[in-house]
Design an enzyme around this catalytic site. Structure first.
Site, PDB file in Angstrom:
ATOM      1  N   GLY A 176      94.320 -47.738  12.856  1.00 48.63           N
ATOM      2  CA  GLY A 176      94.405 -49.191  12.746  1.00 48.63           C
ATOM      3  C   GLY A 176      95.577 -49.677  11.923  1.00 48.63           C
ATOM      4  N   CYS A 236      81.531 -58.661  42.094  1.00 49.58           N
ATOM      5  CA  CYS A 236      82.856 -58.532  42.703  1.00 49.58           C
ATOM      6  C   CYS A 236      82.749 -58.866  44.187  1.00 49.58           C
ATOM      7  CB  CYS A 236      83.379 -57.109  42.528  1.00 49.58           C
ATOM      8  SG  CYS A 236      84.852 -56.756  43.501  1.00 49.58           S
ATOM      9  N   CYS A 285      83.613 -55.228  46.200  1.00 46.60           N
ATOM     10  CA  CYS A 285      82.761 -54.036  46.106  1.00 46.60           C
ATOM     11  C   CYS A 285      81.363 -54.370  45.624  1.00 46.60           C
ATOM     12  CB  CYS A 285      83.413 -52.988  45.220  1.00 46.60           C
ATOM     13  SG  CYS A 285      83.353 -53.381  43.458  1.00 46.60           S
ATOM     14  N   CYS A 327      87.163 -57.267  41.205  1.00 48.20           N
ATOM     15  CA  CYS A 327      87.408 -56.376  40.070  1.00 48.20           C
ATOM     16  C   CYS A 327      88.881 -56.421  39.697  1.00 48.20           C
ATOM     17  CB  CYS A 327      87.079 -54.928  40.433  1.00 48.20           C
ATOM     18  SG  CYS A 327      85.353 -54.637  40.759  1.00 48.20           S
ATOM     19  N   CYS A 380      87.507 -50.462  41.945  1.00 49.35           N
ATOM     20  CA  CYS A 380      87.012 -51.221  43.100  1.00 49.35           C
ATOM     21  C   CYS A 380      87.193 -50.414  44.400  1.00 49.35           C
ATOM     22  CB  CYS A 380      87.779 -52.540  43.172  1.00 49.35           C
ATOM     23  SG  CYS A 380      87.013 -53.781  44.227  1.00 49.35           S
TER      24      CYS A 380
END
Lengths: 276, 256
Positions: free
Chosen positions: A29, A237, A240, A262, A268
């Protein structure tokens, strides 16, 4: 191939970037400054991510590049071609088959495994930037762990919008120490930051590299009475039928017909091939 | 009774020039100390040294911390000092712009210190901000407005609320009424006096305005050229000045 060093950058530069990456992995970080090079692309197009990828690529790697989840958008295609040309590495669109994935603004839907490296393109690495303009001061705040201001931003969100309206680049706390900007990924992806793959973040213009080693604890900041929520459009979606993937909203014809699909094209396509 | 703050021989040089020299005093809980003097006499330098914002060349600033008793603030580590600065201490700047976040709403400004010390409940932070705005006489309806839309007096009151919300024990004030017109000054002084009494605050107030110390301060130090030339109870110093410079200062006040 003979006109370039492997993966475009010269060996000394790659060495310098690798040192920054190792330092970043040692202090999860923490933003490590590095001497960012000029790349044959404009700032904002992933110069940081490309340099990090160039430094970690080895000839046997398989590279995947996505832009907002898609393999076939301009940014993804051009960076993929760049490394095909300069490093001669194999490329793929398959998330599972890739060993190095460079991404802009998304984490793939499929869970990543150990041994994979996810490289993020980062525009603004400093999560406190829009709250505190001075770099000297933000560095001091990081070193003293003075993060009250980050919550002020979330407070402002709630007081203005009634909920935490930050939807992308949602600040996280890494291993209870550094507050980090996860690059502009949607907050839907934040829970996935806690993963088995190595995550490297490169900001070319701002000359910073930071990193998350595998299985690092990453917590999204929130309030007790306004907990963090990984939100996404409330639709399946359109292609899909997936209920659990992050969706893009597209206008598909001249009459303004809208469709959700997606954003991860590989996810997808696989679902559609699988016939589900 | 032990002193809340014990200052010993604090000295600060700017190159070969003197910022402030060998200043020593003690401040007891609930006491307000005024520091007066003309521009360039070292008042603000001294205040910044005491608050740990300016490294000083010599001396000790002992503060009676809640956890480990008297400690030298200047020898503390930076994280400890910052923790102190956001819990037990408060610093009211002369210009509200320096002490406020101008692009953050009034509520966010008041809540920042709470969040910095770990408050993570939005409702409670908001409640505390609402309460404090009421205490400094800012309407509750202004809580989501930015300080840029406030008048000078309101900004200064907001700065006070922002500083006092964590219940500090020691407040540093640098010309808290500078730049405000007289009626707004009077209202602010009245408010400050009330808060100091009510919360039992100790305060160090730097000002060039003798009226301010007359109203607020229990004790007074007069500075000239970086040195303390006279100190004592406020009324005593102002009514019976001994040092030549203090006599000049007191006689320079314009009478309306």
């Amino acid at each position: 191939m003979t006109e370039y060093t492997f993966a475009y950058l010269d060996e000394q530069t790659k060495r310098m970037i690798r040192r920054a990456i190792l330092k970043g992995l040692a202090i999860p970080g923490y933003q490590v400054p590095f001497a960012s090079r000029e790349m044959p692309m404009p700032y904002g197009w992933g110069t940081g991510g490309v340099q990090v990828s160039a430094a970690v690529l080895v000839p046997c790697d398989v590279l995947k590049v996505i832009d907002q989840g898609a393999d076939d958008t301009t940014n993804a295609v051009s960076i993929r071609r760049f490394f095909e040309k300069t490093a001669g590495v194999a490329v793929t669109q398959d998330t599972q088959a890739a060993t190095v994935i460079q991404t802009r603004h998304r984490i793939p839907e499929a869970a990543l495994r150990e041994g994979q490296v996810l490289v993020y393109q980062v525009p603004i690495p400093e999560p406190l930037r829009f709250l505190e303009p001075s770099e000297v001061e933000t560095r001091k705040m990081h070193s003293l762990e003075d993060y009250g201001l980050m919550h002020v931003k979330l407070y402002e969100d709630i007081s203005r919008h009634g909920a935490i309206a930050t939807a992308y680049a949602y600040p996280v706390k890494v291993e209870g120490r550094y507050v980090m900007d996860p690059s502009p990924i949607p907050k839907f992806d934040n829970p996935k930051l806690d993963m088995a793959a190595i995550q490297l973040f490169g900001a070319g213009r701002e000359q910073r590299i930071y990193a998350l080693p595998p299985y690092t604890k990453v917590v999204s900041l929130d309030f007790d009475d306004f907990p963090f929520e990984a939100s996404k459009p409330d639709h399946p979606c359109g292609l899909c039928g997936a209920q659990d993937s992050y969706l893009d909203e597209l206008i598909v014809d001249d009459d303004g017909t809208r469709m959700f699909m997606c954003s991860d094209t590989d996810f997808c396509a696989k679902r559609r091939e699988g016939g589900s | 009774m032990t002193a809340l703050l014990r200052v010993e021989n604090v000295t600060k040089h700017y190159g070969t020039r003197i910022g402030c020299a060998e200043v020593s005093f003690e401040l007891y809980p609930g006491e307000v100390m005024g520091i007066v003097g003309e521009s360039g006499s070292g008042k603000t330098t001294l205040l910044n040294c005491l608050a740990g914002q300016l490294p000083c060349d010599a001396g000790r600033v002992m503060f009676d911390t809640k956890t480990s008793g008297l400690r030298d603030v200047l020898a503390m580590s930076a994280p400890e000092r910052r923790m102190l600065a956001r819990t037990d201490w408060a610093f009211v700047q002369q210009h509200p712009r320096d002490g406020l976040r101008m692009n953050v709403s009034a509520g966010g400004n008041v809540g920042e210190r709470l969040m910095a010390v770990g408050a993570r409940h939005y409702g409670e932070i908001r409640q505390a901000a609402t309460d404090w705005l009421a205490r400094v006489e800012i309407e509750a309806g202004r809580i989501d407005d930015r300080p840029t839309t406030f008048s000078g007096g309101m900004q200064q009151r907001l700065q006070i609320a922002r500083n006092l919300v964590t219940g500090p024990r020691l407040v540093f004030m640098d010309e808290p009424t500078g730049g405000l017109d007289v009626s707004v000054q009077a209202r602010l002084l009245d408010l400050l006096r009330g808060l100091v009494r009510e919360m039992g605050l100790s305060a160090i107030v730097v000002t060039h305005d003798l009226a301010v110390v007359r109203l607020l301060a229990d004790r007074l130090m007069v500075m000239k050229d970086g040195h303390v030339v006279e100190s004592g109870l406020t009324d005593q110093v102002l009514d019976d000045p001994q040092h030549g410079y203090t006599q000049l200062l007191v006689s320079s006040v314009l009478q309306v």
